[in-house]
Scaffold this motif. Sequence first.
Motif, PDB file in Angstrom:
ATOM      1  N   LEU A 144      55.406  31.552  74.570  1.00  0.00           N
ATOM      2  CA  LEU A 144      55.750  32.903  74.145  1.00  0.00           C
ATOM      3  C   LEU A 144      56.964  33.378  74.940  1.00  0.00           C
ATOM      4  O   LEU A 144      56.963  33.322  76.169  1.00  0.00           O
ATOM      5  N   GLY A 145      57.992  33.843  74.232  1.00  0.00           N
ATOM      6  CA  GLY A 145      59.201  34.330  74.890  1.00  0.00           C
ATOM      7  C   GLY A 145      59.304  35.839  74.822  1.00  0.00           C
ATOM      8  O   GLY A 145      59.309  36.421  73.742  1.00  0.00           O
ATOM      9  N   MET A 146      59.379  36.469  75.991  1.00  0.00           N
ATOM     10  CA  MET A 146      59.525  37.919  76.063  1.00  0.00           C
ATOM     11  C   MET A 146      61.015  38.251  76.007  1.00  0.00           C
ATOM     12  O   MET A 146      61.734  38.123  77.003  1.00  0.00           O
ATOM     13  N   GLU A 147      61.493  38.655  74.821  1.00  0.00           N
ATOM     14  CA  GLU A 147      62.926  38.879  74.661  1.00  0.00           C
ATOM     15  C   GLU A 147      63.346  40.192  75.305  1.00  0.00           C
ATOM     16  O   GLU A 147      62.766  41.250  75.061  1.00  0.00           O
ATOM     17  N   VAL A 148      64.390  40.113  76.108  1.00  0.00           N
ATOM     18  CA  VAL A 148      64.966  41.286  76.759  1.00  0.00           C
ATOM     19  C   VAL A 148      65.991  41.881  75.799  1.00  0.00           C
ATOM     20  O   VAL A 148      66.986  41.232  75.467  1.00  0.00           O
ATOM     21  N   VAL A 149      65.764  43.122  75.355  1.00  0.00           N
ATOM     22  CA  VAL A 149      66.650  43.739  74.374  1.00  0.00           C
ATOM     23  C   VAL A 149      67.135  45.102  74.868  1.00  0.00           C
ATOM     24  O   VAL A 149      66.650  45.626  75.870  1.00  0.00           O
ATOM     25  N   LEU A 179      66.329  35.492  77.108  1.00  0.00           N
ATOM     26  CA  LEU A 179      67.553  36.273  77.295  1.00  0.00           C
ATOM     27  C   LEU A 179      68.463  36.128  76.082  1.00  0.00           C
ATOM     28  O   LEU A 179      68.468  35.101  75.401  1.00  0.00           O
ATOM     29  N   ASP A 180      69.245  37.174  75.823  1.00  0.00           N
ATOM     30  CA  ASP A 180      70.127  37.241  74.656  1.00  0.00           C
ATOM     31  C   ASP A 180      71.430  37.885  75.118  1.00  0.00           C
ATOM     32  O   ASP A 180      71.430  39.010  75.615  1.00  0.00           O
ATOM     33  N   VAL A 181      72.560  37.187  74.905  1.00  0.00           N
ATOM     34  CA  VAL A 181      73.828  37.689  75.439  1.00  0.00           C
ATOM     35  C   VAL A 181      74.231  39.027  74.824  1.00  0.00           C
ATOM     36  O   VAL A 181      74.880  39.843  75.497  1.00  0.00           O
ATOM     37  N   TYR A 182      73.886  39.265  73.565  1.00  0.00           N
ATOM     38  CA  TYR A 182      74.234  40.545  72.933  1.00  0.00           C
ATOM     39  C   TYR A 182      73.605  41.702  73.703  1.00  0.00           C
ATOM     40  O   TYR A 182      74.269  42.702  74.012  1.00  0.00           O
ATOM     41  N   HIS A 183      72.336  41.574  74.022  1.00  0.00           N
ATOM     42  CA  HIS A 183      71.632  42.637  74.736  1.00  0.00           C
ATOM     43  C   HIS A 183      72.032  42.689  76.210  1.00  0.00           C
ATOM     44  O   HIS A 183      72.154  43.779  76.781  1.00  0.00           O
ATOM     45  N   ASP A 200      64.064  29.275  86.509  1.00  0.00           N
ATOM     46  CA  ASP A 200      63.163  28.458  85.690  1.00  0.00           C
ATOM     47  C   ASP A 200      62.158  29.289  84.893  1.00  0.00           C
ATOM     48  O   ASP A 200      61.331  28.728  84.165  1.00  0.00           O
ATOM     49  N   MET A 201      62.251  30.612  84.967  1.00  0.00           N
ATOM     50  CA  MET A 201      61.429  31.458  84.102  1.00  0.00           C
ATOM     51  C   MET A 201      62.088  31.647  82.739  1.00  0.00           C
ATOM     52  O   MET A 201      61.486  32.210  81.823  1.00  0.00           O
ATOM     53  N   LEU A 202      63.318  31.169  82.588  1.00  0.00           N
ATOM     54  CA  LEU A 202      64.018  31.280  81.315  1.00  0.00           C
ATOM     55  C   LEU A 202      63.494  30.225  80.347  1.00  0.00           C
ATOM     56  O   LEU A 202      63.576  29.029  80.601  1.00  0.00           O
ATOM     57  N   GLY A 203      62.951  30.682  79.213  1.00  0.00           N
ATOM     58  CA  GLY A 203      62.344  29.766  78.264  1.00  0.00           C
ATOM     59  C   GLY A 203      63.050  29.660  76.936  1.00  0.00           C
ATOM     60  O   GLY A 203      62.776  28.739  76.153  1.00  0.00           O
ATOM     61  N   TYR A 204      63.991  30.592  76.663  1.00  0.00           N
ATOM     62  CA  TYR A 204      64.673  30.591  75.366  1.00  0.00           C
ATOM     63  C   TYR A 204      65.926  31.436  75.516  1.00  0.00           C
ATOM     64  O   TYR A 204      65.953  32.389  76.317  1.00  0.00           O
TER      65      TYR A 204
END
Length: 298
Positions: A144-149, A179-183, A200-204
């Motif tokens: 499960l990826g918690m997306e930062v927006v 993580l998402d570069v736009y956000h 290493d907590m980065l999953g997507y």
Amino acid sequence: MNKLGLHANVWVGSWSEAEARLAISRTAELGFDVLEMPALDPAIFDIALTRRLLDEAGLASVLSLGLDAGTDISSGDPEKMRAGEARLLDVVSVARDIGAHHISGILYSAFQKYMVPPTRRGIEGAAEVIARVGEKAAASNITLGMEVVNRYETNVLNTAAQAIEFCRMVDRPNVKVHLDVYHMNIEETDSVAAIEMTGDMLGYFHTGDSHRGYLGTGSIDLPAIFKALVRTGYEGTITFESFSSKVVGDPLTGILGIWRNTWDDSDDLVRHAMEYTRSQLKSARESLRTSALMPGQD
């Protein structure tokens, strides 16, 4: 080696049989490894058809979604929290049945603009729900990826630091930061530092640009982003995400504010994204290799 992914909304606005065939076939033909499919409503999927088409194309898959006001697990409202947990469990079942090993997005709150800040109890309640959903997901080898927006799409996780804290609260090995570069371009003071801090907590990871259009034509320092990903040893999927009113439909048009055509030619956009991403990764890896060979370097 990173797998390269593509968001289905560069091709289609929903998931009819014709749209599924188009998105899956073109993504595979253009050399991508992974297709990310929106699952705001998991009932839209013809599971047998989708799995068969993915298997035939040799594509891995990711599901992504955000909750809505009635399923907001950060609300503190027991009824909404139960509804949100049920929605997430439904998506886990769909992911399992189509063979997806990753579910990402705004899984921890509603996908909307809030008028008040979150409460501590609301965040803790969301973490408790995600922990339970994470246990079911783990049984099917699903992360499960918690997306930062940005602040206009949630009031819970707007920075990498907040997502790291939240994932530590959840305390499940298959719950990671997305993580998402736009956000990041909107919310982080230093996007490179945010990637390094996440480690290493980065999953997507989502690439894109500041205007949601062609990579490298906006204001984001994408070469620095790719170098940070390589330098920190990130080996997960890197997915290109872009939206244009040419393709995207409701409810995303309104939620994301896609009021104009940021591009008109899906095929050209996607070819460019593949070439740009491969070029930047190659450059970043060569830069790291050269730095390692410089005198005085360990």
